[in-house]
Design an enzyme around this catalytic site. Structure first.
Site, PDB file in Angstrom:
ATOM      1  N   SER A 175       7.052  -6.149   1.494  1.00 16.42           N
ATOM      2  CA  SER A 175       6.320  -5.030   2.089  1.00 16.42           C
ATOM      3  C   SER A 175       4.966  -4.882   1.419  1.00 16.42           C
ATOM      4  O   SER A 175       4.869  -4.656   0.211  1.00 16.42           O
ATOM      5  CB  SER A 175       7.118  -3.737   1.917  1.00 16.42           C
ATOM      6  OG  SER A 175       6.262  -2.625   1.990  1.00 16.42           O
ATOM      7  N   ASP A 324       4.521  -6.053  12.731  1.00 13.51           N
ATOM      8  CA  ASP A 324       4.126  -4.972  13.652  1.00 13.51           C
ATOM      9  C   ASP A 324       4.119  -5.416  15.112  1.00 13.51           C
ATOM     10  O   ASP A 324       3.848  -4.604  16.005  1.00 13.51           O
ATOM     11  CB  ASP A 324       2.735  -4.450  13.280  1.00 13.51           C
ATOM     12  CG  ASP A 324       2.779  -3.653  11.983  1.00 13.51           C
ATOM     13  OD1 ASP A 324       3.869  -3.173  11.606  1.00 13.51           O
ATOM     14  OD2 ASP A 324       1.729  -3.525  11.338  1.00 13.51           O
TER      15      ASP A 324
HETATM   16  C1  S3P Z   1       1.058  -2.292   6.463  1.00 11.54           C
HETATM   17  C2  S3P Z   1       2.207  -2.931   6.101  1.00 11.54           C
HETATM   18  C3  S3P Z   1       3.384  -3.054   6.972  1.00 11.54           C
HETATM   19  C4  S3P Z   1       3.055  -2.719   8.413  1.00 11.54           C
HETATM   20  C5  S3P Z   1       2.194  -1.506   8.532  1.00 11.54           C
HETATM   21  C6  S3P Z   1       0.890  -1.715   7.807  1.00 11.54           C
HETATM   22  C7  S3P Z   1      -0.060  -2.217   5.506  1.00 11.54           C
HETATM   23  O1  S3P Z   1       4.399  -2.183   6.518  1.00 11.54           O
HETATM   24  O2  S3P Z   1       4.238  -2.552   9.150  1.00 11.54           O
HETATM   25  O3  S3P Z   1       1.906  -1.216   9.896  1.00 11.54           O
HETATM   26  O4  S3P Z   1      -1.195  -1.943   5.924  1.00 11.54           O
HETATM   27  O5  S3P Z   1       0.184  -2.433   4.320  1.00 11.54           O
HETATM   28  P1  S3P Z   1       5.427  -2.625   5.370  1.00 11.54           P
HETATM   29  O6  S3P Z   1       4.662  -2.935   4.174  1.00 11.54           O
HETATM   30  O7  S3P Z   1       6.338  -1.461   5.182  1.00 11.54           O
HETATM   31  O8  S3P Z   1       6.131  -3.824   5.941  1.00 11.54           O
END
Ligand code: S3P
Length: 444
Positions: A175, A324
C-alpha cells in the site's frame, strides 16, 4: 451508516454510443497532487504546481495545510504554495475534515505524527468506515500517540505528535498510503526508517521526495530514509494527467466499435500501468506516443482504437499496479468474448466502497454473468449489456465505470449517485460529452 447526501445524489442518463472520438487532455493525477501540496508546504519558499487536480479530495488536503498556516493561491492552471520549511506548520485552527479522501488522510497522519502539536482528523461517512490502523500501528511504533486507543482504526482521530524515532517496518499490505505515511513521518524522526512492502506499490512519494532533495535508498520493494533532512525548494512541479481517470476513457474506447481517441500527457509511471498491460494482453489497441518526463514522472500521449477483447486472469503483482482500475476493468471483462478471473484483490473491499460487491451487484443489473469471490470476481464475458438503473454506492470510480458500461449497453442506462465523481474528476461530464457526441446527460 447512511452515505453522505452529495455522494449519493445526482443522476446521469446514458445512451448507447457508436465510439469515443477526439483528442483531449485530462485533469492532473490525484496521488501526485496530494503529494505535491504536502512536500511543497514542508519545503522552504515558493513552489508552482501546474495542473494540480482541483477535485474535492485534493482540495481537502490543500485546506488542511491552509489550516496549519500554509498560504496558497490558485491562478488558472497554477497552484502556488508558500512553503514554511520542515518545522513550519502550526496547530490547525479547526478539525481537519478530509471529506472522502483516504490518501489525504493517511498521508497527513504521517505528517501530523511528527508535529509538536495535537490535531483532529475526520471525514465523510465512507472515510469514517475505512481502516486507519494500518497507518496508526506503524506511526505508534515510531512514538506517535492517537486518542481513541480503543478504536484507533477509524476516524475521527486525535493525533498527538511529538518526538518520534525511526523504525524498521515490514508492511503486511502493498500500500502506497501506508508506505507514504511512514516516509512522511520519517522526515521528522530521529534516526533512520526502513520500510519493506510485499511488492512495490506506486512510488510517487519516493520520486517526489527525491525531487525535493531528500536522499532515499531504494531497492525493489524496500526504501530507507534518514530523518531530519531539510527539503530543498523546487520552483515548478508539472502534474501529469491521471492514468486512473484516463482508464475510463481507455476502456470506453477499447469496447466501443468506431472509437479513435487520443489522451494527452498521461502519467505512465510503471507502478500504475497494470491496466494498460492487461488490456493489451486482452487484445486492446493502445499505443503510447511522445514518451517523455514531467520531472521524475514519465508521461505519454495514449492513442486507443476499438478492438475486440478476450478474457484474462489477473492476480498478484499486477493487482497492485492497477488497484484503482478494477471497477472499470470489470466493464472491459464484461465486454470480452471469454471469461475473466480476478483474484488476490481483497484490498478492493476497503476502498471508497466495497468495490467487489458494488461492481458485482451493479453489473448483474446490466445483465452480466458475474460471480463474487472473497478476493475478486469471475465474469463470463457478455458482449452485449442491457441498459438499466444502477447506483454508484457513493464511489466515484464505480459511477464513472457504470457510465462507460451504459455507453455500451442497449437502450438507456440511468446511473444514480454521480455526485461522487467530483471527489476525483470534476470535469468528467464535459469530457465524456465531448468524446461521446453527447450520449451522457445530467438529469439530476
Ligand atoms: C493511493 C494509493 C492506493 C490507491 C489510492 C491512492 C496513493 O491506496 O488505491 O487511490 O495515492 O497513495 P492503497 O495504498 O491503500 O493501496
Amino acid at each position: 451508516m447512511a452515505l453522505d447526501a452529495h455522494l449519493a445524489a445526482g443522476t446521469y442518463l446514458v445512451q448507447k454510443c457508436d465510439g469515443l472520438k477526439g483528442d483531449i487532455r485530462l485533469p492532473g493525477d490525484k496521488s501526485i497532487s496530494h503529494r505535491a501540496v504536502m512536500l511543497a508546504s514542508l519545503s522552504h519558499g515558493e513552489t508552482t504546481i501546474y495542473d494540480f487536480l482541483e477535485s474535492e479530495d485534493c482540495l481537502a488536503t490543500l485546506n488542511a495545510f491552509k489550516s496549519m498556516g500554509i498560504h496558497h493561491e490558485i491562478d488558472g492552471h497554477r497552484l502556488i504554495i508558500e512553503g514554511n520549511g520542515l518545522w513550519g506548520l502550526h496547530e490547525p485552527d479547526q478539525v481537519l475534515d478530509m471529506g472522502n479522501s483516504g490518501t489525504g488522510t493517511r498521508l497527513l497522519l504521517g505528517v501530523l505524527a511528527g508535529q509538536k502539536f495535537s490535531s483532529v482528523l475526520t471525514g465523510d461517512s465512507s472515510l469514517r468506515k475505512r481502516p486507519m490502523k494500518r497507518v496508526t500501528d506503524p506511526l505508534s511504533q515510531m512514538g506517535a500517540k492517537f486518542s481513541r486507543q480503543d478504536e484507533p482504526n477509524e476516524l475521527p482521530l486525535q493525533v498527538h505528535g511529538g518526538e518520534i524515532h525511526g523504525i524498521q517496518y515490514k508492511s503486511p499490505v502493498a500500500s502506497a498510503q501506508i508506505k507514504s505515511a511512514i516516509l512522511l513521518a520519517a522526515l521528522f524522526a530521529e534516526g533512520t526508517t526502513e520500510i519493506e512492502e510485499p511488492t512495490l506499490s506506486r512510488d510517487h512519494s519516493e520520486r517526489m521526495l527525491e525531487t525535493f532533495g531528500i536522499t532515499i535508498t531504494r531497492s525493489e520493494n524496500r526504501c530507507v530514509l534518514r530523518g531530519k533532512q531539510q527539503l530543498s525548494s523546487v520552483e515548478d512541479i508539472m502534474v501529469p494527467g491521471d492514468i486512473s481517470s484516463a482508464a475510463f476513457f481507455i476502456v470506453g474506447a477499447s469496447i466501443l466499435p468506431g472509437s479513435d481517441l487520443i489522451l494527452r500527457e498521461i502519467g505512465i509511471n510503471p507502478t500504475r500501468t497494470g491496466l494498460l498491460d492487461v488490456l493489451k494482453k486482452m487484445g486492446a489497441n493502445i499505443a503510447l506516443i511522445n514518451q517523455r518526463y514531467f520531472g521524475a514522472e514519465p508521461v505519454a500521449d495514449i492513442h486507443i482504437t476499438y478492438s475486440p477483447l478476450k478474457g484474462i486472469t489477473v492476480s498478484g503483482k499486477t493487482v497492485v499496479r492497477m488497484i484503482d482500475e478494477f471497477p472499470i476493468f470489470a466493464i472491459a471483462a464484461a465486454c470480452a468474448d471469454s471469461p475473466t478471473i480476478v483474484s488476490e484483490a481483497e484490498e478492493l473491499r476497503v476502498k471508497e466502497s466495497d468495490r467487489i460487491s458494488a461492481m458485482v451487484e451493479e453489473l448483474k443489473k446490466l445483465g452480466v454473468d458475474i460471480e463474487e469471490k472473497e478476493d475478486g470476481f469471475v465474469v463470463s464475458g457478455a458482449k452485449s449489456l442491457t441498459g438499466s438503473e444502477c447506483f454508484s454506492h457513493g464511489d466515484h470510480r464505480v459511477a464513472m465505470s457504470l457510465i462507460m458500461a451504459g455507453l455500451h449497453s442497449d437502450g438507456e442506462t440511468k446511473v444514480n449517485g454521480t455526485g461522487s465523481i467530483a471527489t476525483s474528476f470534476p470535469t468528467f461530464l464535459e469530457l465524456i460529452q465531448e468524446v461521446s457526441n453527447g450520449k451522457v446527460e445530467d438529469i439530476s
